[in-house]
Design an enzyme around this catalytic site. Sequence first.
Site, PDB file in Angstrom:
ATOM      1  N   GLN A   1       0.826  -1.215   0.000  1.00 55.13           N
ATOM      2  CA  GLN A   1       0.000   0.000   0.000  1.00 55.13           C
ATOM      3  C   GLN A   1       0.862   1.267   0.000  1.00 55.13           C
ATOM      4  O   GLN A   1       0.414   2.318  -0.445  1.00 55.13           O
ATOM      5  CB  GLN A   1      -0.924   0.031   1.241  1.00 55.13           C
ATOM      6  CG  GLN A   1      -2.061  -0.966   1.192  1.00 55.13           C
ATOM      7  CD  GLN A   1      -1.708  -2.238   1.941  1.00 55.13           C
ATOM      8  OE1 GLN A   1      -0.554  -2.653   1.959  1.00 55.13           O
ATOM      9  NE2 GLN A   1      -2.695  -2.865   2.542  1.00 55.13           N
TER      10      GLN A   1
ATOM     11  N   ASP B   1      -6.180   1.532  12.485  1.00 56.38           N
ATOM     12  CA  ASP B   1      -7.463   0.912  12.137  1.00 56.38           C
ATOM     13  C   ASP B   1      -8.357   0.741  13.354  1.00 56.38           C
ATOM     14  O   ASP B   1      -9.568   0.581  13.227  1.00 56.38           O
ATOM     15  CB  ASP B   1      -7.222  -0.443  11.476  1.00 56.38           C
ATOM     16  CG  ASP B   1      -6.568  -0.227  10.124  1.00 56.38           C
ATOM     17  OD1 ASP B   1      -5.341  -0.017  10.106  1.00 56.38           O
ATOM     18  OD2 ASP B   1      -7.283  -0.216   9.115  1.00 56.38           O
TER      19      ASP B   1
ATOM     20  N   LYS C   1      -1.360  -1.276  10.205  1.00 53.89           N
ATOM     21  CA  LYS C   1      -0.797  -2.228   9.245  1.00 53.89           C
ATOM     22  C   LYS C   1       0.439  -2.924   9.807  1.00 53.89           C
ATOM     23  O   LYS C   1       1.270  -2.301  10.469  1.00 53.89           O
ATOM     24  CB  LYS C   1      -0.470  -1.464   7.947  1.00 53.89           C
ATOM     25  CG  LYS C   1       0.074  -2.293   6.825  1.00 53.89           C
ATOM     26  CD  LYS C   1      -0.806  -3.480   6.464  1.00 53.89           C
ATOM     27  CE  LYS C   1      -2.236  -3.099   6.149  1.00 53.89           C
ATOM     28  NZ  LYS C   1      -3.151  -4.261   6.023  1.00 53.89           N
TER      29      LYS C   1
HETATM   30  O1  MRU Z   1      -5.416  -3.306   4.949  1.00 54.73           O
HETATM   31  P1  MRU Z   1      -5.646  -1.848   4.687  1.00 54.73           P
HETATM   32  O2  MRU Z   1      -4.988  -1.369   3.435  1.00 54.73           O
HETATM   33  O3  MRU Z   1      -7.105  -1.483   4.761  1.00 54.73           O
HETATM   34  O4  MRU Z   1      -4.911  -1.153   5.911  1.00 54.73           O
HETATM   35  C1  MRU Z   1      -4.896   0.240   6.001  1.00 54.73           C
HETATM   36  C2  MRU Z   1      -4.068   0.746   7.109  1.00 54.73           C
HETATM   37  O5  MRU Z   1      -3.480   0.012   7.875  1.00 54.73           O
HETATM   38  C3  MRU Z   1      -4.067   2.228   7.313  1.00 54.73           C
HETATM   39  O6  MRU Z   1      -2.841   2.637   7.861  1.00 54.73           O
HETATM   40  C4  MRU Z   1      -5.185   2.520   8.284  1.00 54.73           C
HETATM   41  O7  MRU Z   1      -6.418   2.124   7.752  1.00 54.73           O
HETATM   42  C5  MRU Z   1      -5.236   3.897   8.722  1.00 54.73           C
HETATM   43  S1  MRU Z   1      -6.343   4.715   7.673  1.00 54.73           S
HETATM   44  C6  MRU Z   1      -6.336   6.275   7.400  1.00 54.73           C
END
Ligand code: MRU
Length: 376
Positions: free
Chosen positions: A202, A243, A254
């Site tokens: 990501q 999250d 993450k």
């Molecule tokens: O698995 P994902 O791509 O949905 O994980 C996203 C993250 O870990 C972001 O850092 C998190 O959602 C913070 S969002 C602004």
Amino acid sequence: MKIRGQHYNTIYVSEDGWSVEIIDQTKLPHKLETVRLTTLGDAARAIKTMQVRGAPLIGVTAAYGVCLALRDDASDAALDAALRLLATQRPTAVNLRWALGEMDKAVRPVKPGDRARAAYSRARELWELDIEINKQIGAHGLKLIQDHAARKGGETVNVLTHCNAGWLACVDWGTATSPIYQAHDEGLDVHVWVDETRPRNQGSALTAYELGAHGVPHTIIADNTGGHLMQHGMVDLCFVGTDRTAANGDVANKIGTYLKALAAKDNDVPFYVALPYSTIDWSLAGGFDIPIEERGQDEILKIDGRLADGSVVTVDIAAPGSPAANYAFDITPARLVTGLVTERGICEASSEGLRTLYPERRENPSGIKDNERKHG
Ligand code: MRU
């Protein structure tokens, strides 16, 4: 934010007034494509397959999923089924459950004939709230970057970020990136170290894409590089998203966030976590009860790439036959977090810190106050 000078949001209601367009994040950075969601199933699939991802965006998409469901059937049974289905698409980001709770509160008291209209109206409010809150997070976080810029006499401020807590993870601005965009737009010299963020990348696919498209100087680094950069004074501060944040300030984010926080602590680099109030799970006393999503092995064993002719292919990258374990999130204990940057300001990552910013939780830790709907 902007892509090649044009303003984009990650999700919006189409010109027909009811179907929902999303940027398909599984196609980035190779192709910028939108996908039209017309059913509850489309919305659930978009969340599950990560066409949309990032805690705040998952919540807003789920809200529009409820709208699409109620267009087809506005009965109590259909509402219950939609809420149940959407809630189970991703386990870690609590914004999903929060947004569904908001939709339920707005829609259930309304008679079935008016429910779809009420749902679109509440979903739009959540959409707007996300933009407004992220802007406020940015304004608070901007001060931290300004302080560093002043301390460095105007020299480049180097920020490290992990995963994508950018506008692609939200409706706009992003959480961790909002201070960065505001600093850049204000003319501050800010540069971002972008962790590639294996296994789904990501960072290199999404954060680098959106920073580049907006014109923010940045450099992609392998996930293991941050510690080295910190040891050599090449990181001024870290901004990451979350999250789910427990009531004591522990944060789930993450996978790999924890290791960056450890390196930051060891090198006296401030480590900030940016979040909207919808990411706080007041029902959890500590972070280790947060459910950690486990995803398929293929995300580790294979990788997508673009060939010279522009086509995108998937290739195997691991020893044939070796199994892989794919934990998608980890917990960073509050003691490693310098501060939580929220729409209300910056607080210590602790129960006391959070309750100072959200005093209504002191009297009513599990309930939701009316004023929270308006101001976060
Ligand atoms: O698995 P994902 O791509 O949905 O994980 C996203 C993250 O870990 C972001 O850092 C998190 O959602 C913070 S969002 C602004």
